[in-house]
Design a protein around this motif. Sequence first.
Motif, short mmCIF file in Angstrom:
data_model
loop_
_atom_site.label_atom_id
_atom_site.label_comp_id
_atom_site.label_asym_id
_atom_site.label_seq_id
_atom_site.Cartn_x
_atom_site.Cartn_y
_atom_site.Cartn_z
N HIS A 267 0.87 -1.33 0.03
CA HIS A 267 -0.05 -0.11 0.10
C HIS A 267 0.75 1.10 0.01
O HIS A 267 0.50 2.27 -0.63
CB HIS A 267 -0.87 0.04 1.21
N ALA A 268 1.88 1.36 0.98
CA ALA A 268 2.74 2.29 0.97
C ALA A 268 3.28 2.81 -0.65
O ALA A 268 3.63 3.61 -0.87
CB ALA A 268 4.05 2.21 1.79
N ARG A 269 3.90 1.60 -1.26
CA ARG A 269 4.35 1.92 -2.59
C ARG A 269 3.39 2.28 -3.56
O ARG A 269 3.62 3.43 -4.17
CB ARG A 269 4.90 0.69 -3.01
N ALA A 270 2.30 1.88 -3.47
CA ALA A 270 1.17 2.30 -4.48
C ALA A 270 0.64 3.85 -4.16
O ALA A 270 0.48 4.50 -4.99
CB ALA A 270 0.01 1.33 -4.51
N ARG A 271 0.40 4.12 -2.87
CA ARG A 271 -0.11 5.19 -2.54
C ARG A 271 0.88 6.41 -2.63
O ARG A 271 0.74 7.59 -3.21
CB ARG A 271 -0.62 5.46 -1.24
N ALA A 272 2.13 6.28 -2.54
CA ALA A 272 3.06 7.17 -2.79
C ALA A 272 3.46 7.33 -3.97
O ALA A 272 3.56 8.51 -4.49
CB ALA A 272 4.67 6.60 -2.05
N GLU A 273 3.23 6.32 -5.12
CA GLU A 273 3.40 6.56 -6.47
C GLU A 273 2.31 7.53 -6.85
O GLU A 273 2.56 8.57 -7.58
CB GLU A 273 3.52 5.26 -7.05
N ARG A 274 1.19 7.34 -6.39
CA ARG A 274 0.01 7.94 -6.78
C ARG A 274 0.07 9.47 -6.60
O ARG A 274 -0.34 10.46 -6.94
CB ARG A 274 -1.52 7.48 -6.33
N ALA A 275 0.73 9.69 -5.19
CA ALA A 275 0.69 11.10 -4.72
C ALA A 275 1.98 11.79 -4.98
O ALA A 275 2.19 12.97 -4.74
CB ALA A 275 0.91 10.94 -3.02
N GLY A 276 2.88 11.16 -5.76
CA GLY A 276 4.27 11.82 -6.11
C GLY A 276 5.11 12.06 -4.93
O GLY A 276 5.86 12.84 -5.12
N ALA A 277 5.08 11.14 -4.07
CA ALA A 277 5.90 11.26 -2.94
C ALA A 277 6.67 9.89 -2.80
O ALA A 277 6.81 9.20 -3.55
CB ALA A 277 4.81 11.20 -1.60
N LEU A 278 7.45 9.61 -1.72
CA LEU A 278 8.29 8.60 -1.36
C LEU A 278 7.66 7.83 -0.12
O LEU A 278 7.41 8.44 0.83
CB LEU A 278 9.45 8.71 -1.16
N ALA A 279 7.80 6.52 0.08
CA ALA A 279 7.49 6.09 1.30
C ALA A 279 8.06 4.63 0.98
O ALA A 279 8.28 3.68 0.53
CB ALA A 279 6.02 5.78 1.15
N THR A 280 8.84 4.27 2.25
CA THR A 280 9.88 3.05 2.37
C THR A 280 9.77 2.51 3.66
O THR A 280 9.89 3.31 4.76
CB THR A 280 11.43 3.45 2.25
N PHE A 281 9.56 1.10 3.86
CA PHE A 281 9.62 0.46 4.95
C PHE A 281 11.14 -0.28 5.06
O PHE A 281 11.29 -1.38 4.06
CB PHE A 281 8.75 -0.43 5.08
#
Length: 420
Positions: A267-281
Amino acid sequence: MTDPGQVEAGQVEDGFRVMWRELLPVGRHGSTGGYRRHAWTSADAECRAWFEEQALRRGLTYELDRNGNQWAWWGDPAAGDAVVTGSHLDSVPDGGAYDGPLGVISAFAALDALRERDALRERDALRERGVRGGRPLAIVNFGDEEGARFGVACVGSRLMTGVLDPAHARDLRDDDGVTLGAAMEHAGYDPGAIGRDDERLARVAAFVELHVEQGRNLGDAPVGVASAIWPHGRWRFDFRGEANHAGTTRLEDRRDPMPAFAAAVLHARARAERAGALATFGKVSVEPNGTNAIPSRVTAWLDSRAPDSVTLDMLVKELTHEAGATVTCESYTPLVEFDGPLRDRLARLLGGPSGQVPVLPTGAGHDAGILASAVPTAMLFVRNPTGASHCPGEHAEEADCLAGVAALAHVLEDLLREAA
């Protein structure tokens, strides 16, 4: 980029190479080739000893502040209106050689260049208006910038500016349960003295940090100027379940927290991509961590960054809602816009009449971003040909590094001549 005045060939360039060779083996892991220079460890102590030696070699005034940050002064530390440069020497686990150390080594090399020019031009305006006789120059090594051991980044600069509460900082724990306070005390420092340092902040008129770029956005330019740092933070996700036997417990009877964690990663990867952001566990702890045991708990740390605070806050809120975990914010840094007049001044200096120097934002956090809340602050980036960072493959060409030294010396010389 126009030529900012060549760093004198010979002594300064050789000095840069010597410093680089001296520091290169410290904390390097034999099997990975990466660096493990974590706060208040033996490798960190070696880096600190190296910094002190560089200061004393040059006849600089060496100081250790109440938060464990190291300072080397050219001029009177108490005079005020100081120009400060530097970075950090610690690393992420198995990090690269350039992240942090390039800024510290370049600071000493730039000082060497200024002193060489000062000696050669005794009768010019620089001597008359005073580099030595006017504003002091300081080089700083901020402690625990990466947060690799205790989980909070930029500890030294956060404490100095009052962003991090001293009591909370002392109670931070590493993976072995050792508190930051105990680690400092074991290393010979006083954890009871940490906290906001208004007296030292009042000395600083401007801070300029040089850093290897952690991306590939400089293109053909060896050096660029930072415009801003994206808002970013770290959040701990605790997924709870029930330990049981992996070979005898039916799937429908399990309370396994691992699927929820796996879903959170996706979810973090998909939502970050849509938002133009970055999210990493990027960090995970599993209990009891047995191959044939269903976990009772999965703890994972999210690092997330975005171009603006609204986007970042919305992203983390969505991930928190979906995860079914207990979420704790461990650190948060809002959007940092570097001091406009200082940033523009650096761009003009390095770009010349055509203004051909890249000015760009970054998603990476730095001590400069923390200090920006207290003093005028700017950053220079040195080109990274691969964009790799926080890994052993991090690299910058020597020619670009020396161009960074020349640019930093040019900037410091200009700032030392007159008020920023």
